[in-house]
Design an enzyme around this catalytic site. Structure first.
Site, PDB file in Angstrom:
ATOM      1  N   GLU A 118      45.957 -10.494  20.711  1.00 34.08           N
ATOM      2  CA  GLU A 118      45.989  -8.373  21.359  1.00 34.08           C
ATOM      3  C   GLU A 118      47.603  -8.145  19.650  1.00 34.08           C
ATOM      4  O   GLU A 118      46.939  -7.049  19.426  1.00 34.08           O
ATOM      5  CB  GLU A 118      46.987  -7.983  22.710  1.00 34.08           C
ATOM      6  CG  GLU A 118      46.404  -9.175  23.996  1.00 34.08           C
ATOM      7  CD  GLU A 118      44.911  -8.101  24.302  1.00 34.08           C
ATOM      8  OE1 GLU A 118      44.620  -6.983  22.987  1.00 34.08           O
ATOM      9  OE2 GLU A 118      44.026  -9.119  23.976  1.00 34.08           O
ATOM     10  N   HIS A 127      32.636  -8.395  22.407  1.00 27.44           N
ATOM     11  CA  HIS A 127      33.304  -9.701  22.806  1.00 27.44           C
ATOM     12  C   HIS A 127      32.014 -10.721  22.296  1.00 27.44           C
ATOM     13  O   HIS A 127      32.739 -11.917  22.703  1.00 27.44           O
ATOM     14  CB  HIS A 127      33.593  -9.678  24.231  1.00 27.44           C
ATOM     15  CG  HIS A 127      34.502  -8.610  24.607  1.00 27.44           C
ATOM     16  ND1 HIS A 127      34.526  -7.495  25.254  1.00 27.44           N
ATOM     17  CD2 HIS A 127      35.878  -8.490  24.641  1.00 27.44           C
ATOM     18  CE1 HIS A 127      35.998  -6.606  24.986  1.00 27.44           C
ATOM     19  NE2 HIS A 127      36.614  -8.078  24.754  1.00 27.44           N
TER      20      HIS A 127
END
Length: 680
Positions: free
Chosen positions: A319, A413
């Protein structure tokens, strides 16, 4: 994301006039300011975003642009400056802005309605009112007036969303879309007993360190700032989910160690490269199982199947790395829900996986040894398997192993898979192997040769340099290959194992070869004896005057971004570039070929050759001029190919040389690209 207010009026109609680009009185010269060199319109302004400085003083300054105060989407660029004052510019999408329409025929309110409808199509719920900002969209097919419509909502998995839909201000057509919130995968990570750099405030301790990394408790909410974690004795959590502090410990530990990795290993001082830490927010409930970066902070949720906090170390690094990407290349995710797919989104997601893995190895925790998996302890599928595999991404059931033309049509992704696969092979090599006690098997694609790894530490540095100095917001796999090979050359040299491993691993995921290539034992492709023949590896292999090998957009390259621009100074100067090769005695019909583009501000009809360029062969101390080009031999703005017989040099080592002489006034530009010495 910083935005400039442009004072848009509300109502049923809006008229905004943008000054059209005026025609230049004379062709721009190669020397001078950035604006002169790049040919940017005077209405444009640059806003500095970041600077990367090499040890030798070379800087890579990343800019965003405005056009008559309007923010330019897709207008980001990188200016490279050497200590000698040479500069070159790499653009994302459009270079010089030419806005075909000067009038926004659609009102902001109409654009907001379209944006709201598109947010509903993207299955967002809890939608707030949309807001429209007039911008210039610099796309691959040119620039146009548009509205950036931002709509806040919540996705089906309860992840927050800030959806940006870019609407053509004349037709109302959707041009592109992306989401500020970057989602990642996470799990409950138990890192054992760890040391936290907490600070004291009065009689309490804060889950906060001296650079500003701190952690808050969202108390079951999915939004807001949360409450600062505090403790009376500076002993945090219990190591189990029975304590809310445990989730905060893992989140804070992850943020601190990720900050340390970027600073100590890569030389980056945090997400913004200014020493400022990041906030981690912990949602400790049971409503969603994502972790995400929302532009200012990392947020972790809970797994609905095990009620564990999603605060794994590699998730924190994943992140935080979204933040680093946002503040460097800002690789655009697109929006698959609206049919907007971009390879840059896959590169963005893979970058976070790469640095998630890197941080895990960096921390070297006995409780969680470094590996090439993501989410290996979450057990999201209930069978003990990792969420992602970097050695063979397709093992997760969705990710791609290899690059192909359809990669762009895959969710980021999963289109991240080829770059993850590249990272493993470039680091460790292909095939079966054991790393840190874990067994892997990483096959090459399409029958590509086996890859020899150059070591993870080297490849981490190559990819960070690529991200921070080479890529722009919509860069895809081709740009990743070019940038990584060029970065490997700059860091380790063209003949280094690192460069060869970077190149071989891109071959092994079937990304087509571009112009950048390593030296060493690998022969030039296509029978070309010249190395770096199209100059796409930058000012390497060729030797001579500093400056002519450039990406300066004042003159176009024939292919790629780099070329050899001789002249164009408008003042007394001489320049040359050369490279030495050996022509085999068995060569059937050796030839020198190159493409040249010639334009001038001198007279092209008066009969006097004021400025000249000569291709030459140097052999045994004797220089032979093959031809002379001048202001009298312009090519009308196009490239022309020139071919010369080199049969006289069979069995000899020769130097191919391009030399230029320019007089005291008025420029002539000789731009050479796609050179070759072939054997016939």
């Amino acid at each position: 994301m910083n935005k400039l207010s442009c004072g848009i009026a509300t109502g049923t109609a809006v008229l905004v006039t943008v000054a059209a680009a005026g025609a230049a009185a004379a062709l721009p010269t190669r020397s001078g300011s950035d604006q002169d060199a790049s040919g940017r319109n005077p209405a444009e302004r640059l806003i500095q975003r970041s600077v990367v400085r090499d040890a030798d003083g070379t800087t890579y300054t990343r800019y965003d642009r405005t056009y008559n105060v309007l923010r330019v989407i897709g207008g980001d660029l990188i200016v490279k400056r050497t200590p000698k004052g040479q500069s070159s510019t790499t653009y994302n999408a459009a270079g010089r802005l030419e806005v075909p329409s000067a009038t926004a025929r659609m009102s902001p309110a109409a654009a907001e309605r379209i944006g709201h409808q598109l947010a509903e199509r993207a299955t967002l719920t809890k939608l707030s009112s949309s807001r429209a900002e007039l911008v210039v969209h610099a796309g691959a097919k040119g620039a146009r007036l548009a509205y950036d419509v931002a709509t806040r909502g919540v996705r089906a998995d309860q992840t927050p969303s800030m959806l940006h839909t870019i609407i053509d201000a004349s037709s109302g057509k959707l041009l592109t879309a992306s989401d500020e919130v970057k989602t990642g995968t996470g799990n409950s990570m138990y890192s054992g007993t760890v040391t936290l750099n907490s600070i004291q405030s009065g009689s309490s301790w804060l889950l906060k360190d001296s650079v500003g990394n701190y952690t808050t408790d969202l108390n079951g909410s999915t939004s807001g700032t949360g409450t600062q974690f505090t403790d009376a004795d500076n002993v945090w959590g219990s190591g189990t989910t029975s304590s809310r502090q445990t989730a905060g410990v893992d989140a804070q530990f992850g943020a601190e160690k990720t900050f340390a990795y970027f600073k100590n290993v890569l030389g980056r001082n945090g997400i913004w490269n200014n020493g400022t830490g990041a906030r981690s927010r912990v949602h400790y409930g049971n409503s969603y199982n994502n972790a995400f970066w929302d532009g200012t902070q990392m947020t972790y949720g809970d797994g609905t199947n095990n009620a564990k906090p999603l605060t794994e170390l590699d998730v924190a690094a994943h992140e935080m790395s979204h933040g680093v990407t946002e503040n460097t290349a800002n690789l655009d995710y697109g929006n698959p829900q609206l049919g907007i797919y971009k390879e840059s989104g896959g590169l963005n997601e893979s970058t976070s996986d790469i640095f998630g893995v890197a941080v895990e190895f960096y921390v070297n925790s006995a409780a969680d040894p470094g590996d090439y998996f993501m989410g290996e302890k979450i057990d999201l599928r209930g069978n003990g398997t990792p969420l992602r595999y970097l050695d063979k991404p397709s093992k997760d059931g969705s990710s791609l192993d290899c690059y192909n033309a359809s990669t762009i049509k895959v969710d980021p992704h999963y289109s991240s898979g080829p770059l993850n696969h590249w990272f493993f092979m470039a680091s460790e090599g292909s095939g079966a192997r054991t790393v840190n006690g874990v067994s892997y098997n990483s096959p090459t694609c399409g029958g590509a040769p086996a890859v020899t790894g150059a070591g993870r530490a080297n490849i981490e540095k190559v990819w960070y340099r690529t991200l921070s100095t080479k890529l722009t917001s919509t860069s895809g796999y081709a740009a990743a290959r070019e940038g990584a090979i060029t970065s490997a050359i700059e860091l380790f040299g063209a003949t280094s194992q690192t460069c060869l491993s970077v190149q071989a691993a891109f071959n092994a995921i079937t990304v087509p070869a571009g112009s950048a290539s390593c030296g060493g034992t690998q022969p030039p492709t296509g029978g070309n004896l010249l190395q770096n023949p199209g100059f796409e590896s930058g000012a390497t292999i060729w030797t001579g005057t500093a400056g002519p090998i450039t990406t300066n957009t004042g003159r176009p390259a024939r292919t790629g971004s780099w070329k050899m621009w001789l002249g164009g100074n408008g003042s007394t100067s001489s320049e040359y570039e050369q490279q030495t090769v050996t022509i085999p005695a068995t060569a059937a019909a050796p030839k020198l070929s190159f493409w040249v583009r010639i334009d001038t501000s001198e007279s092209s009809t008066a009969g006097t050759a004021y400025d000249t360029m000569k291709p030459q062969i140097v052999s045994g101390g004797v220089t032979s001029t093959l031809a002379t080009y001048s202001n009298l031999t312009t090519t009308g703005g196009a490239y022309a190919q020139k071919v010369f017989d080199l049969s006289a040099y069979k069995g000899k080592t020769i130097t191919v040389k391009f030399t230029m002489s320019e007089d005291s006034s008025l420029q002539t530009s000789f731009v050479v690209d796609d050179t070759a010495v072939t054997t016939g």
